[in-house]
Design a protein around this motif. Structure first.
Motif, PDB file in Angstrom:
ATOM      1  N   LEU A  52     -10.616 -25.458 -11.861  1.00 54.70           N
ATOM      2  CA  LEU A  52     -11.438 -26.208 -10.758  1.00 54.70           C
ATOM      3  C   LEU A  52     -10.436 -26.412  -9.632  1.00 54.70           C
ATOM      4  O   LEU A  52     -11.028 -26.586  -8.412  1.00 54.70           O
ATOM      5  CB  LEU A  52     -11.897 -27.549 -11.445  1.00 54.70           C
ATOM      6  CG  LEU A  52     -12.963 -27.183 -12.524  1.00 54.70           C
ATOM      7  CD1 LEU A  52     -12.999 -28.678 -12.957  1.00 54.70           C
ATOM      8  CD2 LEU A  52     -14.189 -27.046 -11.957  1.00 54.70           C
ATOM      9  N   GLU A  53      -9.123 -26.759  -9.647  1.00 50.28           N
ATOM     10  CA  GLU A  53      -8.289 -26.975  -8.541  1.00 50.28           C
ATOM     11  C   GLU A  53      -8.280 -25.772  -7.642  1.00 50.28           C
ATOM     12  O   GLU A  53      -8.384 -25.893  -6.376  1.00 50.28           O
ATOM     13  CB  GLU A  53      -6.749 -27.080  -9.245  1.00 50.28           C
ATOM     14  CG  GLU A  53      -6.008 -27.645  -8.039  1.00 50.28           C
ATOM     15  CD  GLU A  53      -4.575 -27.915  -8.483  1.00 50.28           C
ATOM     16  OE1 GLU A  53      -3.572 -27.995  -7.494  1.00 50.28           O
ATOM     17  OE2 GLU A  53      -4.256 -27.989  -9.693  1.00 50.28           O
ATOM     18  N   MET A  54      -8.301 -24.497  -8.161  1.00 52.87           N
ATOM     19  CA  MET A  54      -8.239 -23.387  -7.607  1.00 52.87           C
ATOM     20  C   MET A  54      -9.293 -23.146  -6.690  1.00 52.87           C
ATOM     21  O   MET A  54      -9.692 -22.872  -5.389  1.00 52.87           O
ATOM     22  CB  MET A  54      -7.876 -22.150  -8.343  1.00 52.87           C
ATOM     23  CG  MET A  54      -6.423 -22.151  -8.958  1.00 52.87           C
ATOM     24  SD  MET A  54      -5.301 -22.019  -7.616  1.00 52.87           S
ATOM     25  CE  MET A  54      -5.624 -20.565  -7.070  1.00 52.87           C
ATOM     26  N   ILE A  55     -10.464 -23.568  -7.449  1.00 55.39           N
ATOM     27  CA  ILE A  55     -11.925 -23.321  -6.777  1.00 55.39           C
ATOM     28  C   ILE A  55     -11.896 -24.237  -5.607  1.00 55.39           C
ATOM     29  O   ILE A  55     -12.414 -24.009  -4.540  1.00 55.39           O
ATOM     30  CB  ILE A  55     -13.005 -23.589  -7.887  1.00 55.39           C
ATOM     31  CG1 ILE A  55     -13.250 -22.565  -9.050  1.00 55.39           C
ATOM     32  CG2 ILE A  55     -14.546 -23.744  -7.141  1.00 55.39           C
ATOM     33  CD1 ILE A  55     -14.212 -22.631  -9.967  1.00 55.39           C
ATOM     34  N   ASP A  56     -11.444 -25.511  -5.745  1.00 57.05           N
ATOM     35  CA  ASP A  56     -11.412 -26.587  -4.769  1.00 57.05           C
ATOM     36  C   ASP A  56     -10.566 -25.913  -3.397  1.00 57.05           C
ATOM     37  O   ASP A  56     -11.154 -25.977  -2.389  1.00 57.05           O
ATOM     38  CB  ASP A  56     -11.033 -27.868  -5.305  1.00 57.05           C
ATOM     39  CG  ASP A  56     -11.306 -28.897  -4.211  1.00 57.05           C
ATOM     40  OD1 ASP A  56     -12.356 -29.232  -3.771  1.00 57.05           O
ATOM     41  OD2 ASP A  56     -10.127 -29.449  -3.849  1.00 57.05           O
ATOM     42  N   ARG A  57      -9.472 -25.436  -3.656  1.00 61.30           N
ATOM     43  CA  ARG A  57      -8.529 -24.914  -2.671  1.00 61.30           C
ATOM     44  C   ARG A  57      -9.564 -23.773  -2.033  1.00 61.30           C
ATOM     45  O   ARG A  57      -9.225 -23.876  -0.931  1.00 61.30           O
ATOM     46  CB  ARG A  57      -7.376 -24.416  -3.294  1.00 61.30           C
ATOM     47  CG  ARG A  57      -6.458 -25.703  -3.823  1.00 61.30           C
ATOM     48  CD  ARG A  57      -5.296 -25.178  -4.008  1.00 61.30           C
ATOM     49  NE  ARG A  57      -4.300 -26.237  -4.535  1.00 61.30           N
ATOM     50  CZ  ARG A  57      -2.863 -25.793  -4.923  1.00 61.30           C
ATOM     51  NH1 ARG A  57      -2.498 -24.764  -4.863  1.00 61.30           N
ATOM     52  NH2 ARG A  57      -2.571 -27.098  -5.276  1.00 61.30           N
ATOM     53  N   ALA A  60     -12.012 -25.196   0.429  1.00 64.31           N
ATOM     54  CA  ALA A  60     -11.442 -25.915   1.512  1.00 64.31           C
ATOM     55  C   ALA A  60     -11.024 -24.949   2.616  1.00 64.31           C
ATOM     56  O   ALA A  60     -11.135 -25.241   3.475  1.00 64.31           O
ATOM     57  CB  ALA A  60     -10.308 -26.635   0.823  1.00 64.31           C
ATOM     58  N   HIS A  61     -10.531 -23.606   2.037  1.00 64.45           N
ATOM     59  CA  HIS A  61     -10.147 -22.791   3.152  1.00 64.45           C
ATOM     60  C   HIS A  61     -11.280 -21.853   3.431  1.00 64.45           C
ATOM     61  O   HIS A  61     -11.078 -20.778   3.964  1.00 64.45           O
ATOM     62  CB  HIS A  61      -8.942 -21.934   2.377  1.00 64.45           C
ATOM     63  CG  HIS A  61      -7.661 -23.064   2.533  1.00 64.45           C
ATOM     64  ND1 HIS A  61      -7.396 -23.708   1.347  1.00 64.45           N
ATOM     65  CD2 HIS A  61      -6.677 -23.145   3.179  1.00 64.45           C
ATOM     66  CE1 HIS A  61      -6.134 -24.271   1.613  1.00 64.45           C
ATOM     67  NE2 HIS A  61      -5.798 -24.130   2.708  1.00 64.45           N
ATOM     68  N   GLY A  62     -12.520 -22.098   2.935  1.00 60.57           N
ATOM     69  CA  GLY A  62     -13.588 -21.179   3.597  1.00 60.57           C
ATOM     70  C   GLY A  62     -13.335 -19.698   2.764  1.00 60.57           C
ATOM     71  O   GLY A  62     -14.166 -18.711   3.329  1.00 60.57           O
ATOM     72  N   SER A  63     -12.879 -19.750   1.771  1.00 65.51           N
ATOM     73  CA  SER A  63     -12.602 -18.413   1.013  1.00 65.51           C
ATOM     74  C   SER A  63     -13.197 -18.281  -0.317  1.00 65.51           C
ATOM     75  O   SER A  63     -13.092 -19.219  -1.365  1.00 65.51           O
ATOM     76  CB  SER A  63     -11.149 -18.019   0.585  1.00 65.51           C
ATOM     77  OG  SER A  63     -10.951 -16.727   0.046  1.00 65.51           O
ATOM     78  N   THR A  64     -14.560 -17.642  -0.376  1.00 63.87           N
ATOM     79  CA  THR A  64     -15.412 -17.798  -1.419  1.00 63.87           C
ATOM     80  C   THR A  64     -15.356 -16.477  -2.271  1.00 63.87           C
ATOM     81  O   THR A  64     -16.009 -16.293  -3.140  1.00 63.87           O
ATOM     82  CB  THR A  64     -16.659 -17.874  -0.958  1.00 63.87           C
ATOM     83  OG1 THR A  64     -17.236 -16.779  -0.243  1.00 63.87           O
ATOM     84  CG2 THR A  64     -16.977 -19.328  -0.383  1.00 63.87           C
ATOM     85  N   GLU A  65     -14.360 -15.333  -1.953  1.00 60.05           N
ATOM     86  CA  GLU A  65     -14.487 -14.050  -2.727  1.00 60.05           C
ATOM     87  C   GLU A  65     -14.289 -14.240  -4.144  1.00 60.05           C
ATOM     88  O   GLU A  65     -14.610 -13.345  -4.829  1.00 60.05           O
ATOM     89  CB  GLU A  65     -13.317 -12.905  -1.963  1.00 60.05           C
ATOM     90  CG  GLU A  65     -13.688 -12.753  -0.425  1.00 60.05           C
ATOM     91  CD  GLU A  65     -13.347 -13.633   0.612  1.00 60.05           C
ATOM     92  OE1 GLU A  65     -12.844 -14.885   0.110  1.00 60.05           O
ATOM     93  OE2 GLU A  65     -13.748 -13.557   1.595  1.00 60.05           O
ATOM     94  N   GLU A  66     -13.232 -15.002  -4.552  1.00 63.97           N
ATOM     95  CA  GLU A  66     -12.662 -15.034  -5.790  1.00 63.97           C
ATOM     96  C   GLU A  66     -13.579 -16.043  -6.742  1.00 63.97           C
ATOM     97  O   GLU A  66     -13.236 -16.422  -7.685  1.00 63.97           O
ATOM     98  CB  GLU A  66     -11.341 -15.647  -5.945  1.00 63.97           C
ATOM     99  CG  GLU A  66     -10.412 -14.179  -5.209  1.00 63.97           C
ATOM    100  CD  GLU A  66      -9.022 -14.652  -5.235  1.00 63.97           C
ATOM    101  OE1 GLU A  66      -8.636 -15.788  -5.577  1.00 63.97           O
ATOM    102  OE2 GLU A  66      -8.200 -13.907  -4.673  1.00 63.97           O
TER     103      GLU A  66
END
Length: 263
Positions: A52-57, A60-66
């Motif tokens: 969840l922390e990684m998803i939040d990061r 926040a940085h506008g990166s949705t690829e992963e």
């Protein structure tokens, strides 16, 4: 005066009392297993929290690829927790272990993302997998929990960072050894570059409820549950460790030979 449940069960006779005694035994076992259960649940929650922390990061940085991959990792951790809950709910009635042929290489490969979240950013993960089929007969969820326990123990031994090495290979024993019959085995190894153990700690490392951590940091059931899992499969677990030289754990699990195809 109205007696409590325990006294009521103890006062019964015949078959009914026998069944109730079994219930009492199982209830007592659940009490003894509580620290181990809490340890496993804590590991699972840490895995979910890391994802969840990684998803939040990423968001926040506008990166949705992963995000799809991260969501799948989170669902895997939730699945492990759900499997543990089902086993606990089924504990009151006799059930056979949910064992099957398990591809050890594949399981370790699939666990890598969760292991990275559990270890944190200051610990490097190195995975080495042998060529060829490495299959054993076990409950895959139990094996996942064992590997996560080894990773969490290694993380706690490296508060300033380090390297956690994990892998598997095939080993053949020509002669019987203490606690280990001759034959072919899958060997899962886990090494860390952490603080290591003194001889007196090493001697008790597999003891239930033994821990060098404070009560707020652990219950001393991580390595004990690892050994219980390996023993149940007819394997052997051993540890090599020296102060300031890290720790290496090896799990010898019986190898399941590939079934030859019939034409």
């Amino acid at each position: 005066m109205r007696r409590g449940t325990f006294e009521q069960l103890q006062s019964r006779d015949g078959p009914t009392r026998g069944a109730d005694s079994e219930r009492l035994r199982r209830l007592a076992a659940v009490g003894l297993m509580t620290p181990s259960i809490a340890h496993d649940v804590n590991n699972m929650l840490q895995s979910v929290g890391g994802v969840l922390e990684m998803i939040d990061r990423r968001i926040a940085h506008g990166s949705t690829e992963e995000l799809t991959m991260l969501t799948a990792d989170g669902l895997r951790a939730v699945g492990r927790a759900a499997a543990l809950s089902k086993r606990l709910m089924a504990f009151g009635r006799p059930t056979a272990p949910m064992r099957s042929r398990v591809d050890v290489n594949g399981l370790l490969r699939d666990l890598q993302p969760l292991l990275r979240w559990a270890l944190g950013f200051e610990i490097a993960l190195e995975v080495s997998l042998a060529d060829g089929d490495l299959e054993t007969w076990c409950d895959p969820r139990d094996l996942e929990n064992v590997v996560m326990n080894l990773a969490v123990n290694a993380r706690d031994a490296m508060p300033s960072g380090g390297t956690f090495s994990l892998g598997a290979f095939r080993a053949g024993l020509q002669l019987d050894l203490p606690g280990l019959l001759s034959g072919d085995y899958v060997v899962i190894f886990a090494r860390d570059t952490g603080e290591g153990m003194t001889p007196d700690v090493l001697e008790r490392a597999f003891d239930p409820f033994f821990s060098t951590k404070g009560p707020e940091s652990g219950f001393g059931m991580g390595l004990a549950s690892v050994k219980a899992f390996v023993d149940a499969l007819g394997g052997v677990a051993d540890i090599i460790s020296r102060p300031h030289e890290g720790t290496a754990v090896r799990l010898y699990l019986p190898l399941v030979r590939a079934t030859a195809s019939v034409e």
